[in-house]
Design an enzyme around this catalytic site. Structure first.
Site, short mmCIF file in Angstrom:
data_model
loop_
_atom_site.label_atom_id
_atom_site.label_comp_id
_atom_site.label_asym_id
_atom_site.label_seq_id
_atom_site.Cartn_x
_atom_site.Cartn_y
_atom_site.Cartn_z
N LYS A 1 0.98 -1.22 -0.05
CA LYS A 1 -0.03 -0.12 0.04
C LYS A 1 0.80 1.27 -0.04
O LYS A 1 1.97 1.13 0.21
CB LYS A 1 -0.91 -0.07 1.33
CG LYS A 1 -1.63 -1.35 1.41
CD LYS A 1 -2.79 -1.61 0.37
CE LYS A 1 -3.51 -2.83 0.91
NZ LYS A 1 -4.67 -3.41 0.10
C1 LIG Z 1 -5.41 -4.31 0.62
C2 LIG Z 1 -6.83 -4.34 0.57
C3 LIG Z 1 -7.57 -4.87 1.62
C4 LIG Z 1 -6.88 -5.29 3.09
O1 LIG Z 1 -6.06 -6.25 3.01
P1 LIG Z 1 -5.42 -6.66 4.21
O2 LIG Z 1 -4.06 -7.71 3.51
O3 LIG Z 1 -6.32 -7.53 5.00
O4 LIG Z 1 -4.67 -5.56 5.02
C5 LIG Z 1 -9.02 -4.78 1.72
N1 LIG Z 1 -9.54 -4.49 0.66
C6 LIG Z 1 -8.91 -3.93 -0.41
C7 LIG Z 1 -9.61 -3.32 -1.66
C8 LIG Z 1 -7.53 -4.02 -0.61
O5 LIG Z 1 -6.82 -3.44 -1.62
#
Ligand SMILES: *Cc1c(COP(=O)(O)O)cnc(C)c1O
Length: 377
Positions: free
Chosen positions: A181
């Site tokens: 992210k």
């Molecule tokens: C990254 C992401 C999440 C959360 O992912 P985790 O690996 O659980 O932190 C949730 N929704 C979307 C659209 C994502 O891109």
């Protein structure tokens, strides 16, 4: 692989901050948790931020705190990360997939009303690739049908809609801090809301359903261990301080890609600007034009890999995943999602990618054009 698809951006200050936590006795539920929550709430301009162990945990807690349960339906996109639909199923509710827009990777607001039934309780508005969803219309439809709106802002920290930060529109919103992210805590996420009662419930459920910090063994709810350690939070505090320059750098990477790849009919490039929106660049995903198919895309991925460059598909639609194929007992057809997903190609995209690496990626891709179109670029 010499150029990866994504890479975290960890500096000396991040390392120092994490090491400093390890020199204290407060590894969990300590001051860095409070500081991270305070900084995030402050950055967004919301009353409450609750840090959790992942974005998925955050989605689950929002649904649980809004009392979404068996028999309920929740409208979600399929063109997104699988956690969005899984979290609905953790509550034994049913995800109802709605197709995306032709021109954006987000829910098509024109299709929402026909997906709403007497069982519908909520819409999860995902801001896919950091592009704000069509919030005006989603919120208006939700209001009319008395539905909750949960913003999945996991890909969109810092994005804005009508000049207001994403994550501040719905009843609650979720952020994610996995290493791919815009900013990371290693693993982690957060729920944000302006609703004090909802925030209190999420806070309680995150920590085994405890009433408060006073009595460790007093559990009034079936809670979870969705806590985020102070080690992770210390990293989050430092990363959040750098978010603004990070978003500027990511936008400039997208611009370099777009200018290097402009003018080739084989590619549909992501727009750099959109009305009413500030994009927070999460990934750089182009589409092959609609004469290309999934075999062509997969061939490009293999060819790029043999040149040491990681590329990928973004996303594999949820409703086509093995665990969703026969769920909930009917086939779902989402033509725009399926078409877009089969022609999407994500390119290496991370803060520290060097300008010459961006050009190397673009040159390698352009060189392939005659081989998959049978024509010179
Ligand atoms: C990254 C992401 C999440 C959360 O992912 P985790 O690996 O659980 O932190 C949730 N929704 C979307 C659209 C994502 O891109």
């Amino acid at each position: 692989m010499t150029i990866p698809l994504s890479a975290p951006d960890i500096g000396e200050q991040d390392i120092e901050a994490v090491a400093a936590v390890l020199r204290t006795p407060h590894l969990s539920l300590g001051p860095k948790l409070e500081e991270f929550e305070f900084s995030l709430a402050n950055y967004l301009g919301v009353s409450h931020a609750i840090a959790v162990s992942s974005g998925t945990a955050g989605l689950h807690l929002c649904l649980r705190a809004l009392e979404i349960s068996e028999g309920d339906e929740v409208i979600v996109p399929s063109f997104t990360f699988i956690a969005v639909a899984n979290a609905v199923r953790y509550q034994r509710a049913t995800p109802i997939f709605v197709d995306i827009d032709l021109t954006s990777p987000n829910l098509n607001a024109d299709l929402l009303e026909e997906a709403i039934t007497a069982r519908t309780k909520a819409i999860v508005a995902v801001h896919t690739f950091g592009i704000p969803a069509e919030l005006d219309r989603i919120l208006e439809i939700a209001r009319r049908h008395n539905l909750f709106v949960i913003e999945d802002a996991c890909e969109a920290i810092g994005a804005e809609y009508n000049g207001q930060k994403i994550g501040t529109f719905g009843h609650a919103a979720v952020f994610g801090f996995y290493p791919n992210k815009q900013i990371t805590t290693g693993e982690g996420g957060a729920v944000v809301t302006n609703n004090t009662a909802l925030a209190a419930t999420v806070r309680q459920l995150r920590n085994q359903g405890r009433n408060g910090s006073n009595d460790w063994f007093q559990h009034s709810e079936l809670g979870y261990n969705y806590r985020l350690s102070d080690i992770n939070c210390a990293l989050g505090v430092e990363q959040l301080k750098r978010l603004d320059p990070i978003l500027v750098r990511r936008e400039s990477i997208a611009k370099i890609y777009n200018s290097a790849l402009a003018g080739f009919a084989a590619f549909v490039l992501p727009p750099l600007e959109l009305p009413q929106r500030r994009i927070s660049w999460f990934v750089y995903v182009l589409q092959l034009n609609d004469r290309m198919d999934v075999q062509c895309r997969d061939w490009i991925v293999r060819e790029m890999k043999s040149r040491g460059i990681a590329t990928g598909r973004y996303f594999a639609p949820i409703h086509l995943q093995p665990i969703y194929k026969s769920y909930p007992g009917r086939t779902v057809s989402l033509p725009v999602t399926e078409s877009r997903a089969s022609r999407s190609l994500a390119l290496p995209f991370f803060n520290r990618i060097r300008d010459e690496e961006i050009r190397e990626v673009a040159d390698a891709l352009v060189e392939l054009i005659p081989r998959f179109t049978g024509r010179n670029p």
